[in-house]
Write a protein that holds these residues in place. Structure first.
Motif, PDB file in Angstrom:
ATOM      1  N   PHE A  69       0.868  -1.177   0.000  1.00 23.78           N
ATOM      2  CA  PHE A  69       0.000   0.000   0.000  1.00 23.78           C
ATOM      3  C   PHE A  69       0.908   1.232   0.000  1.00 23.78           C
ATOM      4  O   PHE A  69       1.547   1.549   0.996  1.00 23.78           O
ATOM      5  CB  PHE A  69      -0.907  -0.021   1.226  1.00 23.78           C
ATOM      6  CG  PHE A  69      -1.783   1.189   1.394  1.00 23.78           C
ATOM      7  CD1 PHE A  69      -2.120   2.010   0.320  1.00 23.78           C
ATOM      8  CD2 PHE A  69      -2.305   1.512   2.635  1.00 23.78           C
ATOM      9  CE1 PHE A  69      -2.926   3.130   0.481  1.00 23.78           C
ATOM     10  CE2 PHE A  69      -3.116   2.621   2.822  1.00 23.78           C
ATOM     11  CZ  PHE A  69      -3.424   3.428   1.736  1.00 23.78           C
ATOM     12  N   VAL A  70       0.961   1.933  -1.144  1.00 21.12           N
ATOM     13  CA  VAL A  70       1.915   3.023  -1.347  1.00 21.12           C
ATOM     14  C   VAL A  70       1.166   4.357  -1.422  1.00 21.12           C
ATOM     15  O   VAL A  70       0.065   4.435  -1.969  1.00 21.12           O
ATOM     16  CB  VAL A  70       2.724   2.802  -2.645  1.00 21.12           C
ATOM     17  CG1 VAL A  70       3.793   3.882  -2.817  1.00 21.12           C
ATOM     18  CG2 VAL A  70       3.378   1.418  -2.630  1.00 21.12           C
ATOM     19  N   THR A 215      -4.356 -11.648   5.279  1.00 17.86           N
ATOM     20  CA  THR A 215      -3.786 -10.692   4.342  1.00 17.86           C
ATOM     21  C   THR A 215      -2.836  -9.800   5.110  1.00 17.86           C
ATOM     22  O   THR A 215      -3.183  -9.298   6.181  1.00 17.86           O
ATOM     23  CB  THR A 215      -4.888  -9.824   3.701  1.00 17.86           C
ATOM     24  OG1 THR A 215      -5.769 -10.658   2.964  1.00 17.86           O
ATOM     25  CG2 THR A 215      -4.283  -8.786   2.767  1.00 17.86           C
ATOM     26  N   VAL A 216      -1.627  -9.605   4.579  1.00 17.64           N
ATOM     27  CA  VAL A 216      -0.661  -8.701   5.202  1.00 17.64           C
ATOM     28  C   VAL A 216      -0.474  -7.520   4.263  1.00 17.64           C
ATOM     29  O   VAL A 216       0.009  -7.676   3.138  1.00 17.64           O
ATOM     30  CB  VAL A 216       0.687  -9.405   5.452  1.00 17.64           C
ATOM     31  CG1 VAL A 216       1.693  -8.408   6.051  1.00 17.64           C
ATOM     32  CG2 VAL A 216       0.497 -10.586   6.390  1.00 17.64           C
ATOM     33  N   ILE A 217      -0.875  -6.330   4.719  1.00 15.70           N
ATOM     34  CA  ILE A 217      -0.766  -5.127   3.901  1.00 15.70           C
ATOM     35  C   ILE A 217       0.298  -4.231   4.515  1.00 15.70           C
ATOM     36  O   ILE A 217       0.203  -3.839   5.679  1.00 15.70           O
ATOM     37  CB  ILE A 217      -2.136  -4.414   3.771  1.00 15.70           C
ATOM     38  CG1 ILE A 217      -2.020  -3.193   2.872  1.00 15.70           C
ATOM     39  CG2 ILE A 217      -2.736  -4.066   5.115  1.00 15.70           C
ATOM     40  CD1 ILE A 217      -3.380  -2.630   2.446  1.00 15.70           C
ATOM     41  N   ALA A 218       1.354  -3.951   3.749  1.00 18.11           N
ATOM     42  CA  ALA A 218       2.487  -3.167   4.223  1.00 18.11           C
ATOM     43  C   ALA A 218       2.466  -1.793   3.573  1.00 18.11           C
ATOM     44  O   ALA A 218       2.382  -1.677   2.344  1.00 18.11           O
ATOM     45  CB  ALA A 218       3.801  -3.882   3.916  1.00 18.11           C
ATOM     46  N   LEU A 219       2.561  -0.746   4.387  1.00 19.83           N
ATOM     47  CA  LEU A 219       2.527   0.633   3.902  1.00 19.83           C
ATOM     48  C   LEU A 219       3.924   1.082   3.489  1.00 19.83           C
ATOM     49  O   LEU A 219       4.909   0.724   4.134  1.00 19.83           O
ATOM     50  CB  LEU A 219       1.982   1.577   4.973  1.00 19.83           C
ATOM     51  CG  LEU A 219       0.455   1.598   5.166  1.00 19.83           C
ATOM     52  CD1 LEU A 219      -0.079   0.249   5.614  1.00 19.83           C
ATOM     53  CD2 LEU A 219       0.065   2.668   6.180  1.00 19.83           C
ATOM     54  N   ALA A 220       3.995   1.876   2.402  1.00 26.17           N
ATOM     55  CA  ALA A 220       5.292   2.327   1.888  1.00 26.17           C
ATOM     56  C   ALA A 220       5.141   3.664   1.186  1.00 26.17           C
ATOM     57  O   ALA A 220       4.026   4.100   0.861  1.00 26.17           O
ATOM     58  CB  ALA A 220       5.871   1.286   0.927  1.00 26.17           C
ATOM     59  N   HIS A 221       6.281   4.327   0.947  1.00 27.35           N
ATOM     60  CA  HIS A 221       6.317   5.605   0.233  1.00 27.35           C
ATOM     61  C   HIS A 221       6.821   5.396  -1.194  1.00 27.35           C
ATOM     62  O   HIS A 221       7.649   4.514  -1.432  1.00 27.35           O
ATOM     63  CB  HIS A 221       7.240   6.603   0.943  1.00 27.35           C
ATOM     64  CG  HIS A 221       6.764   7.006   2.298  1.00 27.35           C
ATOM     65  ND1 HIS A 221       7.236   6.418   3.456  1.00 27.35           N
ATOM     66  CD2 HIS A 221       5.851   7.918   2.692  1.00 27.35           C
ATOM     67  CE1 HIS A 221       6.634   6.966   4.500  1.00 27.35           C
ATOM     68  NE2 HIS A 221       5.795   7.884   4.065  1.00 27.35           N
TER      69      HIS A 221
END
Length: 452
Positions: A69-70, A215-221
């Motif tokens: 998730f960007v 579900t594994v949702i990882a936040l990123a820039h």
């Protein structure tokens, strides 16, 4: 050949590598007969029909795999992630989308417990649950200096960390079907431009998803490059099966507007978008707001745009030595002039007229201000931004009192940081003499202009 034989033949470094290999594989590398074997699926056990895919957010977020998730800094990813886990845990809609109710876990490396608490009540109101409820499991690792999920060792193998094990254990205990991790900058210890490092980290996300059946949702820039939807190696997109991107709509009049795009999905259509907005410390769709609130927001957006364009046109006109007037009958009536300017396109004369009234009322602009000087040094006046540090009578009186006290003490007066307004000083006027004359002082210096 045992470890002692290896050490005698190749030295201690070979032993270190052998022991590391034994730890990683869970067996002694001296046991040459034991080898890693490729797992082969027994397809004879498959039923006629494959199992249906399971979703957390149907069509948007599949269960049992990782998701990236960007979004750019400050767009609201963390807030939206907390709103997502809240909606799913409560079985409520997420930005108008149906959800499958499962326990959820949100782990942040950036926000404190108090910040999560402050966010939760507005989120609950937007989702439609009791404002004091806390349906999702929340965890803050803010201030922790080592939050990586793992790292490559000296042999180039990715070793899972105690943080990975701890999150996995907590998710299993809670029965979490959705795990949100905020964010990759804290969880990833590798080189974002190295495909191997990225692939190993994304595999770790999938490992957690499989182990927890979640579900594994990882936040990123994203990168700073215009139009980028992730930062570093293309592996960030290639090694995840689903990717979201959140942004402010380009050229939007409303700074509170947002768009969530399904940039990649191996399990459904890609490219779908949801338009929504930041509203009262949470995210909502316009369609979910009452009609009166929706109309008020639209009016405020339009008014803000008109104000911004008016000020831009006023600045341009001043730069071009063109004074404008608030008088409707004047040839240089500001709304009429601005509506004809290139940078004023998109706003009507009526819109500029409304902006003129608002900005005058707010005191942002004033009429009768000096705009520019002619060649003969005479000032042309008109509409201009109001001075931000205009002297006030209170400041002038305070300065006079300071000077009087200093004179009585025979001390030099302190330096005044405010430019005093012009003033007159009486000269002469003795009891048996002529009446006093007045001399004009500007910036505390006498001028040749006097008065009687």
């Amino acid at each position: 050949m045992d470890f002692e034989d290896v050490e005698r033949e190749h030295g201690g470094e070979a032993v270190r590598r052998a022991i590391a290999g034994a730890d990683y594989l869970g067996r002694s590398t001296a046991a040459k007969a034991e080898r890693w074997t490729l797992p082969i699926i027994d397809t004879t056990r498959w039923s006629a029909e494959p199992p249906e895919r399971r979703w957390i957010v149907p069509g948007w977020l599949a269960r049992g795999t990782g998701c990236l998730f960007v979004g750019e800094a400050g767009v609201g990813k963390s807030l939206l992630a907390q709103q997502l886990v809240t909606a799913v845990a409560a079985g409520k809609r997420f930005l108008g989308l149906e959800t499958v109710q499962v326990p959820t876990l949100y782990v942040t490396c950036e926000d404190s417990d108090d910040e999560l608490h402050r966010r939760q009540q507005p989120i609950n109101e937007a989702v439609g649950i009791n404002r004091l409820a806390a349906p999702a499991a929340l965890s803050s690792l803010a201030g922790h200096t080592d939050t990586a999920l793992g790292a490559l060792d000296g042999e180039g193998r990715f070793q899972l960390s105690p943080v990975f094990d701890g999150i996995t254990a907590a998710a299993k205990q809670h029965g979490a079907g959705l795990i949100a991790l905020d964010n990759v900058a804290h969880l990833f210890a590798g080189n974002e431009n190295a495909r191997r490092d990225v692939a190993a980290f994304c595999s770790a996300l999938d490992r957690m998803a499989i182990d927890c059946d979640a579900t594994v949702i990882a936040l990123a820039h994203p990168a700073k490059t215009e139009g980028s939807e992730f930062s570093g190696s293309t592996g960030w997109s290639a090694h995840v099966r689903q990717r979201w991107f959140m942004e402010r709509p380009k050229d939007a009049l409303d700074r509170d507007a947002r768009v969530l795009r399904k940039s990649k999905s191996n399990y459904a259509s890609s490219g779908d978008e949801i338009a929504f907005r930041w509203h009262q410390w949470a995210f909502v769709r316009d369609a979910d707001l009452p009609d009166d609130q929706r109309a008020e927001i639209a009016a405020n957006i339009q008014a803000g745009h008109e104000n911004e364009r008016f000020l831009a046109c006023l600045e341009k006109a001043t730069e071009e030595r063109r004074a404008t007037s608030p008088n409707r009958t004047a040839s240089n009536y500001a709304p009429r002039v601005f509506a004809a300017m290139t940078i004023g396109k998109g706003v009507s004369e009526a819109g500029f007229a409304a902006a003129l009234e608002r900005l005058l009322h707010l005191g942002t602009i004033r009429n009768g201000e000096r705009v520019y000087q002619r060649d003969n040094r005479a000032w042309v006046t008109g509409l201009a931004l109001a001075p931000t540090l205009a002297p006030t009578p209170a400041q002038t009186l305070a300065r006079e009192r300071t000077e009087t006290v200093a004179a009585l003490r025979d001390e030099p007066a302190p330096t005044c940081t405010h430019s005093p307004p012009p003033y007159y000083v009486g000269e002469g006027g003795a009891a048996d003499g002529p009446p006093p004359s007045l001399r004009l002082y500007v910036n505390d210096a006498p001028t040749d202009v006097g008065g009687g």
